[in-house]
Design a protein around this motif. Structure first.
Motif, PDB file in Angstrom:
ATOM      1  N   PRO A   1       0.799   7.312   3.778  1.00  0.00           N
ATOM      2  CA  PRO A   1      -0.225   6.400   4.313  1.00  0.00           C
ATOM      3  C   PRO A   1      -1.124   6.988   5.405  1.00  0.00           C
ATOM      4  O   PRO A   1      -2.335   6.762   5.384  1.00  0.00           O
ATOM      5  CB  PRO A   1       0.583   5.228   4.867  1.00  0.00           C
ATOM      6  CG  PRO A   1       1.934   5.332   4.259  1.00  0.00           C
ATOM      7  CD  PRO A   1       2.162   6.757   3.884  1.00  0.00           C
ATOM      8  N   ASN A   2      -0.565   7.715   6.368  1.00  0.00           N
ATOM      9  CA  ASN A   2      -1.440   8.279   7.415  1.00  0.00           C
ATOM     10  C   ASN A   2      -2.377   9.340   6.846  1.00  0.00           C
ATOM     11  O   ASN A   2      -3.583   9.316   7.138  1.00  0.00           O
ATOM     12  CB  ASN A   2      -0.613   8.814   8.585  1.00  0.00           C
ATOM     13  CG  ASN A   2      -0.195   7.700   9.522  1.00  0.00           C
ATOM     14  OD1 ASN A   2      -1.049   7.014  10.096  1.00  0.00           O
ATOM     15  ND2 ASN A   2       1.096   7.468   9.651  1.00  0.00           N
TER      16      ASN A   2
ATOM     17  N   ILE B   1       4.778  -2.847   8.775  1.00  0.00           N
ATOM     18  CA  ILE B   1       5.120  -2.419   7.410  1.00  0.00           C
ATOM     19  C   ILE B   1       6.090  -1.230   7.476  1.00  0.00           C
ATOM     20  O   ILE B   1       7.086  -1.171   6.759  1.00  0.00           O
ATOM     21  CB  ILE B   1       3.838  -2.061   6.612  1.00  0.00           C
ATOM     22  CG1 ILE B   1       2.911  -3.262   6.506  1.00  0.00           C
ATOM     23  CG2 ILE B   1       4.201  -1.541   5.222  1.00  0.00           C
ATOM     24  CD1 ILE B   1       1.485  -2.935   6.029  1.00  0.00           C
ATOM     25  N   ALA B   2       5.779  -0.297   8.386  1.00  0.00           N
ATOM     26  CA  ALA B   2       6.641   0.885   8.541  1.00  0.00           C
ATOM     27  C   ALA B   2       8.054   0.485   8.971  1.00  0.00           C
ATOM     28  O   ALA B   2       9.042   1.064   8.517  1.00  0.00           O
ATOM     29  CB  ALA B   2       6.025   1.847   9.552  1.00  0.00           C
ATOM     30  N   GLU B   3       8.133  -0.526   9.820  1.00  0.00           N
ATOM     31  CA  GLU B   3       9.434  -1.011  10.295  1.00  0.00           C
ATOM     32  C   GLU B   3      10.282  -1.506   9.115  1.00  0.00           C
ATOM     33  O   GLU B   3      11.464  -1.197   9.011  1.00  0.00           O
ATOM     34  CB  GLU B   3       9.176  -2.168  11.269  1.00  0.00           C
ATOM     35  CG  GLU B   3      10.100  -2.242  12.437  1.00  0.00           C
ATOM     36  CD  GLU B   3       9.526  -3.127  13.543  1.00  0.00           C
ATOM     37  OE1 GLU B   3       9.348  -2.606  14.650  1.00  0.00           O
ATOM     38  OE2 GLU B   3       9.259  -4.330  13.314  1.00  0.00           O
ATOM     39  N   VAL B   4       9.641  -2.270   8.239  1.00  0.00           N
ATOM     40  CA  VAL B   4      10.354  -2.777   7.055  1.00  0.00           C
ATOM     41  C   VAL B   4      10.749  -1.604   6.159  1.00  0.00           C
ATOM     42  O   VAL B   4      11.898  -1.486   5.725  1.00  0.00           O
ATOM     43  CB  VAL B   4       9.456  -3.769   6.260  1.00  0.00           C
ATOM     44  CG1 VAL B   4      10.165  -4.232   4.982  1.00  0.00           C
ATOM     45  CG2 VAL B   4       9.059  -4.963   7.128  1.00  0.00           C
TER      46      VAL B   4
ATOM     47  N   ASN C   1      15.266   1.173   3.740  1.00  0.00           N
ATOM     48  CA  ASN C   1      15.318   2.071   2.594  1.00  0.00           C
ATOM     49  C   ASN C   1      16.403   3.135   2.824  1.00  0.00           C
ATOM     50  O   ASN C   1      16.301   3.925   3.771  1.00  0.00           O
ATOM     51  CB  ASN C   1      13.926   2.723   2.468  1.00  0.00           C
ATOM     52  CG  ASN C   1      13.787   3.580   1.241  1.00  0.00           C
ATOM     53  OD1 ASN C   1      14.792   4.060   0.718  1.00  0.00           O
ATOM     54  ND2 ASN C   1      12.567   3.779   0.810  1.00  0.00           N
ATOM     55  N   PRO C   2      17.414   3.158   1.965  1.00  0.00           N
ATOM     56  CA  PRO C   2      18.526   4.116   2.180  1.00  0.00           C
ATOM     57  C   PRO C   2      18.049   5.572   2.251  1.00  0.00           C
ATOM     58  O   PRO C   2      18.698   6.398   2.900  1.00  0.00           O
ATOM     59  CB  PRO C   2      19.423   3.915   0.954  1.00  0.00           C
ATOM     60  CG  PRO C   2      18.943   2.692   0.263  1.00  0.00           C
ATOM     61  CD  PRO C   2      17.586   2.341   0.765  1.00  0.00           C
ATOM     62  N   ALA C   3      16.906   5.864   1.648  1.00  0.00           N
ATOM     63  CA  ALA C   3      16.391   7.244   1.675  1.00  0.00           C
ATOM     64  C   ALA C   3      16.049   7.684   3.104  1.00  0.00           C
ATOM     65  O   ALA C   3      15.935   8.890   3.365  1.00  0.00           O
ATOM     66  CB  ALA C   3      15.162   7.360   0.787  1.00  0.00           C
TER      67      ALA C   3
ATOM     68  N   ALA D   1       1.568  -1.707   2.143  1.00  0.00           N
ATOM     69  CA  ALA D   1       2.375  -2.914   1.927  1.00  0.00           C
ATOM     70  C   ALA D   1       2.994  -2.918   0.529  1.00  0.00           C
ATOM     71  O   ALA D   1       4.101  -3.440   0.332  1.00  0.00           O
ATOM     72  CB  ALA D   1       1.519  -4.161   2.139  1.00  0.00           C
ATOM     73  N   ALA D   2       2.315  -2.302  -0.429  1.00  0.00           N
ATOM     74  CA  ALA D   2       2.862  -2.231  -1.796  1.00  0.00           C
ATOM     75  C   ALA D   2       4.156  -1.406  -1.816  1.00  0.00           C
ATOM     76  O   ALA D   2       5.003  -1.610  -2.681  1.00  0.00           O
ATOM     77  CB  ALA D   2       1.821  -1.646  -2.747  1.00  0.00           C
ATOM     78  N   TRP D   3       4.312  -0.499  -0.869  1.00  0.00           N
ATOM     79  CA  TRP D   3       5.537   0.312  -0.794  1.00  0.00           C
ATOM     80  C   TRP D   3       6.765  -0.543  -0.478  1.00  0.00           C
ATOM     81  O   TRP D   3       7.887  -0.139  -0.751  1.00  0.00           O
ATOM     82  CB  TRP D   3       5.411   1.405   0.281  1.00  0.00           C
ATOM     83  CG  TRP D   3       4.466   2.519  -0.048  1.00  0.00           C
ATOM     84  CD1 TRP D   3       3.342   2.452  -0.827  1.00  0.00           C
ATOM     85  CD2 TRP D   3       4.559   3.873   0.394  1.00  0.00           C
ATOM     86  NE1 TRP D   3       2.725   3.673  -0.880  1.00  0.00           N
ATOM     87  CE2 TRP D   3       3.458   4.571  -0.143  1.00  0.00           C
ATOM     88  CE3 TRP D   3       5.462   4.557   1.207  1.00  0.00           C
ATOM     89  CZ2 TRP D   3       3.232   5.927   0.092  1.00  0.00           C
ATOM     90  CZ3 TRP D   3       5.245   5.896   1.449  1.00  0.00           C
ATOM     91  CH2 TRP D   3       4.143   6.577   0.892  1.00  0.00           C
ATOM     92  N   ILE D   4       6.527  -1.689   0.165  1.00  0.00           N
ATOM     93  CA  ILE D   4       7.663  -2.598   0.432  1.00  0.00           C
ATOM     94  C   ILE D   4       7.566  -3.806  -0.500  1.00  0.00           C
ATOM     95  O   ILE D   4       8.080  -4.877  -0.191  1.00  0.00           O
ATOM     96  CB  ILE D   4       7.732  -3.016   1.923  1.00  0.00           C
ATOM     97  CG1 ILE D   4       6.419  -3.673   2.387  1.00  0.00           C
ATOM     98  CG2 ILE D   4       8.091  -1.842   2.814  1.00  0.00           C
ATOM     99  CD1 ILE D   4       6.559  -4.462   3.692  1.00  0.00           C
ATOM    100  N   LYS D   5       6.864  -3.606  -1.633  1.00  0.00           N
ATOM    101  CA  LYS D   5       6.689  -4.651  -2.647  1.00  0.00           C
ATOM    102  C   LYS D   5       6.130  -5.930  -2.030  1.00  0.00           C
ATOM    103  O   LYS D   5       6.566  -7.040  -2.318  1.00  0.00           O
ATOM    104  CB  LYS D   5       8.010  -4.929  -3.362  1.00  0.00           C
ATOM    105  CG  LYS D   5       8.543  -3.714  -4.100  1.00  0.00           C
ATOM    106  CD  LYS D   5       9.767  -4.039  -4.917  1.00  0.00           C
ATOM    107  CE  LYS D   5      10.208  -2.912  -5.826  1.00  0.00           C
ATOM    108  NZ  LYS D   5      10.105  -1.552  -5.305  1.00  0.00           N
TER     109      LYS D   5
END
Ligand SMILES: N[C@@H](CCC(=O)N[C@@H](CS)C(=O)NCC(=O)O)C(=O)O
Length: 208
Positions: free
Chosen positions: A10-11, A108-111, A116-118, A180-184
């Motif tokens: 994203p950045n 969004i980054a916080e979520v 995310n286990p990764a 935001a799509a990255w966190i569905k």
């Protein structure tokens, strides 16, 4: 000048949209975050914070913040402007950049990073290894919802986020919509002003 970046992140996308809009082409090298190449030499020496993008200037100075790189490049390539031309435009665009980054982007980054286990043990980008805090997933969602509404109220008044003209503030917001799509997730249904702005902003970006 040389740009170290990773296109999907994203950045880096915020900076790439800025470059594309202005038609700036830079010598570019990808730092593959999926392979954790940000922690390897020679990149680690270039940016000890181990984040992308990083813009290396001809005198060796390294700009590690997207907004810093944009301010620098706007001075070199003022047309078409993305950071405003009048004192007030400049102040409003930078204010939106800061506000969006602190509220929406970070929420969004916080979520994303805490759920995310990764990213176990790497809850923040860069060289500092921090454990995830699962509670931040829910808190991030609350912050994100509030931020979308704050942006929606602003877009009720103007065609673009910082006023009547497309600017870097809109690029920041486009990057947030993609992130935001990255966190569905996405722009809430009822944020009609953001939904109306989205095709307008994409068209403005594509025009250049
Ligand atoms: N403060 C930097 C933030 C850069 C940043 O957080 N980049 C992320 C990619 S979006 C990164 O390099 N992540 C590396 C990691 O996850 O370790 C800026 O404004 O450009």
């Amino acid at each position: 000048m040389k740009l170290y970046t990773y296109d999907p992140a994203p950045n880096p996308k915020r900076l790439q949209m800025f470059l594309d809009y202005k038609g700036i082409q830079l010598d570019t090298e990808q730092v593959d975050l999926l392979k954790q190449a940000q922690f390897e030499e020679p990149f680690r020496k270039i940016n000890p914070m181990c984040t992308v993008p990083a813009l290396v200037l001809d005198d060796g100075t390294v700009l590690t913040e997207v907004i810093g790189a944009c301010v620098y490049l706007e001075e070199l390539y003022p047309d078409p402007p993305l950071l405003g031309t009048s004192p007030l435009e400049k102040a409003q665009i930078i204010s939106w950049n800061h506000r969006l980054y602190n509220s929406l982007f970070h929420a969004i980054a916080e979520v994303f990073r805490n759920g995310n286990p990764a990213f176990a043990g790497r809850a923040l980008p860069g060289s500092l290894n921090l454990e995830q805090i699962p509670e931040l997933v829910e808190r991030g969602r609350v912050r994100m919802e509030a931020a979308w509404r704050m942006v929606d109220r602003a877009l009720a008044k103007n065609a673009f986020l910082a006023g009547p003209a497309f600017s870097f503030a809109d690029i920041d917001l486009l990057a947030c919509v993609e992130f935001a799509a990255w966190i569905k997730s996405g722009v809430p249904e009822e944020c009609s002003h953001i939904h109306a702005w989205l095709p307008r902003a994409k068209a403005a970006l594509a025009q250049k």
